[in-house]
Motif scaffolding. Structure first.
Motif, short mmCIF file in Angstrom:
data_model
loop_
_atom_site.label_atom_id
_atom_site.label_comp_id
_atom_site.label_asym_id
_atom_site.label_seq_id
_atom_site.Cartn_x
_atom_site.Cartn_y
_atom_site.Cartn_z
N UNK A 17 0.83 -1.20 0.00
CA UNK A 17 0.00 0.00 0.00
C UNK A 17 0.88 1.26 0.00
N UNK A 18 1.94 1.22 0.79
CA UNK A 18 2.87 2.36 0.82
C UNK A 18 3.51 2.57 -0.56
N UNK A 19 3.83 1.44 -1.23
CA UNK A 19 4.49 1.53 -2.54
C UNK A 19 3.54 2.14 -3.56
N UNK A 20 2.25 1.83 -3.45
CA UNK A 20 1.28 2.42 -4.37
C UNK A 20 1.11 3.91 -4.07
N UNK A 21 1.03 4.23 -2.78
CA UNK A 21 0.93 5.65 -2.38
C UNK A 21 2.09 6.45 -2.96
N UNK A 22 3.26 5.87 -2.87
CA UNK A 22 4.46 6.57 -3.33
C UNK A 22 4.37 6.83 -4.84
N UNK A 23 3.96 5.81 -5.56
CA UNK A 23 3.84 5.96 -7.01
C UNK A 23 2.78 7.01 -7.34
N UNK A 24 1.65 6.92 -6.68
CA UNK A 24 0.56 7.83 -6.98
C UNK A 24 0.99 9.27 -6.69
N UNK A 25 1.74 9.43 -5.61
CA UNK A 25 2.21 10.77 -5.26
C UNK A 25 3.21 11.29 -6.30
N UNK A 26 4.14 10.43 -6.70
CA UNK A 26 5.14 10.88 -7.68
C UNK A 26 4.51 11.15 -9.04
N UNK A 27 3.43 10.45 -9.34
CA UNK A 27 2.79 10.64 -10.64
C UNK A 27 2.04 11.98 -10.71
N UNK A 28 1.87 12.62 -9.57
CA UNK A 28 1.21 13.94 -9.58
C UNK A 28 2.07 14.93 -10.37
N UNK A 29 3.38 14.77 -10.26
CA UNK A 29 4.26 15.69 -10.97
C UNK A 29 4.85 15.04 -12.23
N UNK A 30 4.74 13.73 -12.33
CA UNK A 30 5.28 13.04 -13.49
C UNK A 30 4.27 11.98 -13.92
N UNK A 31 3.33 12.42 -14.76
CA UNK A 31 2.19 11.54 -15.04
C UNK A 31 2.61 10.27 -15.79
N UNK A 32 3.78 10.29 -16.42
CA UNK A 32 4.25 9.12 -17.14
C UNK A 32 4.57 7.94 -16.23
N UNK A 33 4.82 8.24 -14.98
CA UNK A 33 5.23 7.20 -14.01
C UNK A 33 4.28 6.01 -13.93
N UNK A 34 3.01 6.29 -14.17
CA UNK A 34 2.02 5.22 -14.00
C UNK A 34 1.97 4.26 -15.19
N UNK A 35 2.68 4.58 -16.25
CA UNK A 35 2.76 3.71 -17.43
C UNK A 35 1.37 3.26 -17.88
N UNK A 36 0.44 4.21 -17.87
CA UNK A 36 -0.95 3.95 -18.30
C UNK A 36 -1.69 2.90 -17.47
N UNK A 37 -1.17 2.60 -16.32
CA UNK A 37 -1.90 1.64 -15.47
C UNK A 37 -2.19 2.31 -14.13
N UNK A 38 -3.42 2.79 -13.99
CA UNK A 38 -3.78 3.44 -12.72
C UNK A 38 -4.80 2.61 -11.96
N UNK A 39 -4.93 1.35 -12.38
CA UNK A 39 -5.84 0.47 -11.64
C UNK A 39 -5.04 -0.13 -10.48
N UNK A 40 -4.79 0.72 -9.48
CA UNK A 40 -3.92 0.29 -8.38
C UNK A 40 -4.55 -0.86 -7.59
N UNK A 41 -3.76 -1.87 -7.37
CA UNK A 41 -4.28 -2.94 -6.51
C UNK A 41 -3.17 -3.81 -5.91
N UNK A 42 -3.58 -4.51 -4.87
CA UNK A 42 -2.68 -5.46 -4.20
C UNK A 42 -3.33 -6.82 -4.38
N UNK A 43 -2.59 -7.73 -4.97
CA UNK A 43 -3.23 -9.03 -5.25
C UNK A 43 -2.59 -10.15 -4.44
N UNK A 44 -3.45 -10.97 -3.86
CA UNK A 44 -2.97 -12.14 -3.12
C UNK A 44 -3.15 -13.35 -4.04
N UNK A 45 -2.04 -14.04 -4.31
CA UNK A 45 -2.12 -15.17 -5.23
C UNK A 45 -1.72 -16.46 -4.53
#
Ligand code: ADP
Length: 631
Positions: A38-66
């Motif tokens: 969750x922290x790692x997603x927060x970090x990405x989302x925060x950095x993408x505020x100033x660098x929208x390319x960071x999300x690589x067109x995938x903003x369907x943030x999720x944590x998956x248990x496999x």
């Protein structure tokens, strides 16, 4: 090529403890890993505020248990920020350096059950994976990087690291479960743990589950399909209605954000409406973090704007003297890309800060009134030192902060405290000042000669034993129109009979002049005391001077203190002065008189806790005096 590396010693030690000692609650590993994701997603989302390319067109943030029952593996996968090769070595090969030593020390001091509670507090969360796994593999690719990294360890003192491929950014933590921990492959166990510990995680926590297919009419068929199910409610707890949250949920959230496993003594949860709207969920912890007195301490609640975490610690939201308060503030009126500089001069932040400050102080007041024994004393022991800084910095709320202070007093037994408010209520009708003494301990204060006159007149004196008390009380100066007055400073008039005193002054004036002349290099003046009853002599500082106790402490710490000459007060009713006066009247040049005067000064220094100016002279004169008495 895979490279094998050694863990830093402290990691090996830690892993040893994690694997061999922490059996009491293995379940927490899942919460720790989800929390990291969750922290790692927060970090990405925060950095993408100033660098929208960071999300690589995938903003369907999720944590998956496999779950893979055949291979007996459990994977926690996220599409967060990911890690580079160096980051993996630095974060998974060492322990976030700050807490390691403290953590180890804590383990040595505490019993095992407590240790399990504390894991995570010092950045050791990831390693809890080894509680249930014989081997852990991490496959991670940093956002916008091409290459991925594979890290793997069996917790046997080393790990391997290699370059790898990974299709999407983020991190997969693959756990090879131990045979005795295969229950963590069961759907219901995982669901239960997620709901229990990670329900409020803002991002989706999903898992593939088998479901019977529905037919066109909505009837269940025998055919099975795999669907991705969301396991958590995702609702930010601070935005929820108070009445819908249980104490357990509140406490779990506190643990999630602070990594502190004790239960907070209080929570403050409200939504402010008006010109500015914001939601607040704050906690007053039970225990003080070890680093609260250091500059590096991260103060301030988390700041969210439109559900995005903007800052982990927003220090502008809380005055430094309330820096023990933890929690979350969300305001949707602030811009998402708000910078630190803007924050500092932002009107709205200022309004929120004032509002929070008031709420916290009000909350402390009500705890003091209604849960004094069970909670307030605990709070006070941990945080009063920090709170007192407010007396110095927050002049506007001085009275409110003073009301929260507790002091020992000459009217109370050791260990019982009073408030300044209650002291004032007990003050005598003609008493104008609030008297206090600063000392190392209650017992030292109680036996101080400076209190003799007060005791004689039955005047209560507050006893302050915290070394910052003198500084903060001197800067507080007054409370409800009454001045704080130290019993060791300035001229204190306790005499009822002024004429009698004038008479005595005249009677002793020649002798006091003589003493003053003899000690002119050391003292500023000699006067008759009204605070002494049994003792012969004491030294008194000027009203504005530093407390002698504090002065000695600062000297001991190597600080350079400007020398301030004291006033010597003598007790005209003491036999010693009556005999000195007799000698003086007989022979003004008597050697004995000179020796007595020096001894007097040394005595006064000793009473203050200082050393005689010339210890060898002191013992010489003293021995002579004693020998004389034996004749
Ligand atoms: P903490 O989370 O308290 O810092 P951890 O031992 O749990 O301590 O994690 C150490 C560090 O490893 C984290 O601070 C983070 O930098 C990195 N990390 C762990 N898990 C992830 C993840 N899923 N994605 C990105 N980085 C991670």
């Amino acid at each position: 090529m895979a490279k094998s590396m050694q863990f830093k010693t402290e990691v090996s030690k830690l892993l040893d403890i994690v694997i061999h000692s922490l059996y009491s609650n293995k379940d927490i590993f899942l919460r720790e890993l989800i929390s990291n994701s969750s922290d790692a997603i927060d970090k990405l989302r925060y950095e993408s505020l100033t660098d929208s390319g960071k999300c690589e067109n995938d903003t369907d943030f999720k944590i998956k248990i496999i779950v893979d029952k055949d291979k007996k593996t459990l994977t926690i996968s996220d599409n967060g920020i990911g890690m580079t090769y160096d980051e993996v070595i630095n974060t998974l090969g060492t322990i976030a350096a700050s807490g390691t030593k403290e953590f180890m020390k804590m383990i040595e001091d505490k019993n095992k059950a407590d240790t399990a509670q504390m894991i995570g507090q010092f950045g050791v969360g990831f390693y809890s994976a080894f509680m249930v796994s014989g081997k852990v593999e991490v496959l991670t690719r940093k956002a916008l990087e091409k290459e991925a990294v594979r890290w793997s360890s069996k917790a046997d003192g080393k790990f391997t690291i290699d370059k790898a491929e990974k299709e999407c950014r983020g991190t997969d933590v693959l756990l090879f479960l131990k045979d005795e921990d295969l229950k963590y492959l069961e759907e219901w166990t995982l669901k239960e743990l997620v709901t229990k510990y990670s329900d409020y995680i803002e991002h989706k926590i999903v898992m593939d589950v088998e479901r019977k297919k529905m037919d066109a009419e909505g009837k269940m068929t025998d055919e099975v399909e795999i669907v991705e199910e969301v396991l958590n409610s995702q609702k930010a707890i601070w935005l929820k209605d108070k009445n819908s949250i249980t104490d357990e949920e509140y406490n779990d959230f506190y643990k999630h954000i602070t990594h502190d496993y004790s239960t907070p003594i209080s929570k403050i949860h409200y939504k402010a409406e008006g010109t500015y709207e914001f939601s607040v969920l704050l906690y007053i912890p039970e225990k003080s973090p070890m680093d609260i007195i250091y500059k590096e301490y991260k103060s301030g609640p988390m700041l969210y704007v439109k559900r995005v975490q903007i800052m982990e610690n927003c220090e502008d939201l809380i005055p430094p003297y309330l820096r023990f308060v933890k929690g979350v503030v969300e305001s949707d009126d602030l811009p998402l890309n708000i910078s630190r500089e803007i924050l500092q001069n932002n009107k709205q932040i200022e309004v929120i800060r004032k509002n929070i400050t008031k709420r916290v102080l009000d909350d402390l007041k009500s705890i003091k009134e209604s849960e004094y024994e069970t909670k307030y004393l605990k709070f006070y022991k941990e945080f009063s030192r920090v709170l007192k800084e407010g007396l110095h910095y927050d002049t506007e709320r001085r009275e409110q902060i003073t009301d929260l202070l507790l002091f020992a007093s000459t009217n109370m037994e050791s260990g019982i405290y009073t408030t300044v408010q209650d002291y004032v209520m007990r003050m005598k009708a003609d008493q104008e000042d609030i008297y206090y003494i600063v000392a190392k301990s209650y017992n030292e204060a109680i036996s101080s000669p400076y209190l003799e006159g007060f005791r004689d007149k039955d005047i209560e004196v507050l006893i302050m034993t915290d070394d910052i008390d003198d500084i903060v009380i001197s800067s507080t100066r007054e409370y409800k129109g009454k001045t704080f007055k130290s019993v060791v400073k300035g001229d204190i008039q306790l005499d009822d009979n002024k004429e009698d005193k004038e008479e005595k002054k005249k009677e002793f004036s020649a002798l006091t002049d003589f003493i003053k002349e003899e000690l002119k290099d050391n003292i500023a003046d000699v006067r008759l005391s009204s605070r002494l009853k049994d003792s012969a002599v004491c030294l008194v500082t000027g009203e504005q001077a530093m407390d002698p106790y504090l002065e000695q402490m600062m000297k001991a710490m190597g600080e350079k203190i400007p020398v301030s000459k004291r006033v010597m007060e003598i007790n005209p009713d003491h036999d010693l002065f009556i005999s000195m006066k007799t000698i003086f009247e007989k022979d003004k040049t008597s050697e004995i008189l000179k020796e007595y005067t020096l001894l007097l000064y040394d005595q006064a220094l000793i009473l203050e806790g200082d050393k005689p100016i010339n210890p060898s002279n002191f013992t010489k004169y003293m021995s002579k005096l004693m020998a004389g008495n034996l004749k």
